[in-house]
Design a protein around this motif. Structure first.
Motif, short mmCIF file in Angstrom:
data_model
loop_
_atom_site.label_atom_id
_atom_site.label_comp_id
_atom_site.label_asym_id
_atom_site.label_seq_id
_atom_site.Cartn_x
_atom_site.Cartn_y
_atom_site.Cartn_z
N UNK A 161 0.83 -1.19 0.00
CA UNK A 161 0.00 0.00 0.00
C UNK A 161 0.86 1.25 0.00
N UNK A 162 0.23 2.38 -0.22
CA UNK A 162 0.97 3.65 -0.24
C UNK A 162 1.60 3.94 1.12
N UNK A 163 0.99 3.42 2.19
CA UNK A 163 1.56 3.49 3.53
C UNK A 163 1.49 2.10 4.13
N UNK A 164 2.13 1.91 5.28
CA UNK A 164 2.08 0.60 5.94
C UNK A 164 0.68 0.25 6.41
N UNK A 165 -0.17 1.26 6.57
CA UNK A 165 -1.54 1.02 7.03
C UNK A 165 -2.49 0.70 5.88
N UNK A 166 -2.10 1.02 4.66
CA UNK A 166 -2.97 0.81 3.50
C UNK A 166 -2.91 -0.65 3.05
N UNK A 167 -3.99 -1.19 2.52
CA UNK A 167 -4.01 -2.60 2.13
C UNK A 167 -3.09 -2.87 0.94
N UNK A 168 -2.30 -3.94 1.00
CA UNK A 168 -1.50 -4.35 -0.16
C UNK A 168 -2.39 -4.97 -1.23
N UNK A 169 -1.79 -5.28 -2.36
CA UNK A 169 -2.58 -5.71 -3.52
C UNK A 169 -3.29 -7.04 -3.32
N UNK A 170 -2.81 -7.89 -2.43
CA UNK A 170 -3.44 -9.20 -2.23
C UNK A 170 -4.37 -9.22 -1.01
N UNK A 171 -4.67 -8.07 -0.45
CA UNK A 171 -5.53 -8.01 0.74
C UNK A 171 -7.00 -8.06 0.36
N UNK A 172 -7.80 -8.61 1.27
CA UNK A 172 -9.26 -8.51 1.20
C UNK A 172 -9.65 -7.35 2.10
N UNK A 173 -10.27 -6.34 1.54
CA UNK A 173 -10.68 -5.17 2.32
C UNK A 173 -12.02 -5.49 3.00
N UNK A 174 -12.01 -5.49 4.30
CA UNK A 174 -13.22 -5.82 5.07
C UNK A 174 -14.04 -4.58 5.42
#
Length: 261
Positions: free
Chosen positions: A47-60
């Motif tokens: 993600x753009x920051x460590x808190x932002x979801x990476x590309x393989x994340x499921x956003x809940x």
């Protein structure tokens, strides 16, 4: 010319050493001997920051809706409030849990205790992140949410604790009104066919970027009274708790998960 036996022995030994030199040179370790080239890890865009979801994340939860959540009691649509990109606990609507079930994972979740919080001990912004919600009648496995900034309570019940099992290593709480974050690595327990425990659950937790649970081995499900024990399950939802006390509503935001093998 006389050659003594000792000289013959010396020549023989020298010859043996010379003959071994090529073999020794061939056996000399090389850097390439310990290089592993395959399988190549898949590319994950951070993600753009460590808190932002990476590309393989499921956003809940991304601040828009509760499409990924249901009521933990009857699986009806979740009835907590979404406003200004924030999920607010409804004490009257009960616990909510994810529609999807998970086994091993990395979880990021942010939470906030109201600035005007009142009360003390466990009645001060009490909620919880249940890392595996194994059913309405089961306790599951709880990572405690609480205002533990200048709020005295039992240490295995403060924020960052695995409730009633493991106190956090340190207390990195921010003040009420400020956003807090959990980054969790959950290794689910496994069970034999007869329901007995095969391998226990483990959890690592970073609280506001600070390690508070270091691969802690859980003793079983979370219990308010009595000793924890394991009950067989395979995969399970993640649950957020509406504690129901008189604390002001707690807020959540930016929730995402990465499934791990």
């Amino acid at each position: 010319m006389r050659i003594h036996i000792s000289q013959l022995v010396a020549f023989a030994v020298l010859g043996s050493v010379v003959s071994l030199l090529p073999a020794q040179e061939a056996a000399k370790p090389k850097p390439q001997d310990t290089e592993v080239w395959e399988p190549v890890p898949k590319v994950v865009t951070p993600g753009a920051t460590n808190e932002a979801p990476p590309s393989d994340a499921i956003v809940l939860f991304d601040g828009k809706n509760l499409d990924e959540w249901v009521s933990a009691q009857d699986h009806s649509p979740a009835k907590w409030t979404v406003s200004d990109g924030i999920l607010v606990v409804s004490k009257t609507a009960g616990n909510i849990e994810t529609k999807r079930s998970f086994k091993n994972y990395q979880l990021h979740i942010e939470w906030r205790i109201p600035e005007n919080i009142t009360g003390s001990d466990q009645a001060r912004g009490n909620s919880g992140v249940f890392l595996a919600s194994t059913g309405p009648g089961d306790a599951g496995y709880e990572l405690q949410v609480l205002d533990s900034y200048n709020n005295k309570t039992y240490v295995n019940g403060q924020a960052g604790s695995i409730y009633k099992q493991s106190a956090p290593l340190v207390n990195p709480n921010r003040k009420p009104g400020e956003w807090q974050s959990y980054d969790v690595v959950w290794t689910a327990p496994t069970f034999n066919d007869d329901g007995t425990l095969k391998t226990p659950a483990y959890v690592t937790v970073f609280f506001n970027g600070v390690l508070v649970q270091n691969h802690f081995q859980l003793k079983g499900q979370t219990l308010y009274i009595g000793q924890p024990f394991y009950k067989k399950y395979d995969t399970a939802p993640i649950k957020l708790q509406a504690h129901g006390d008189k604390s002001e509503p707690i807020s959540y935001r930016n929730i995402w998960i990465r499934e791990l093998n």
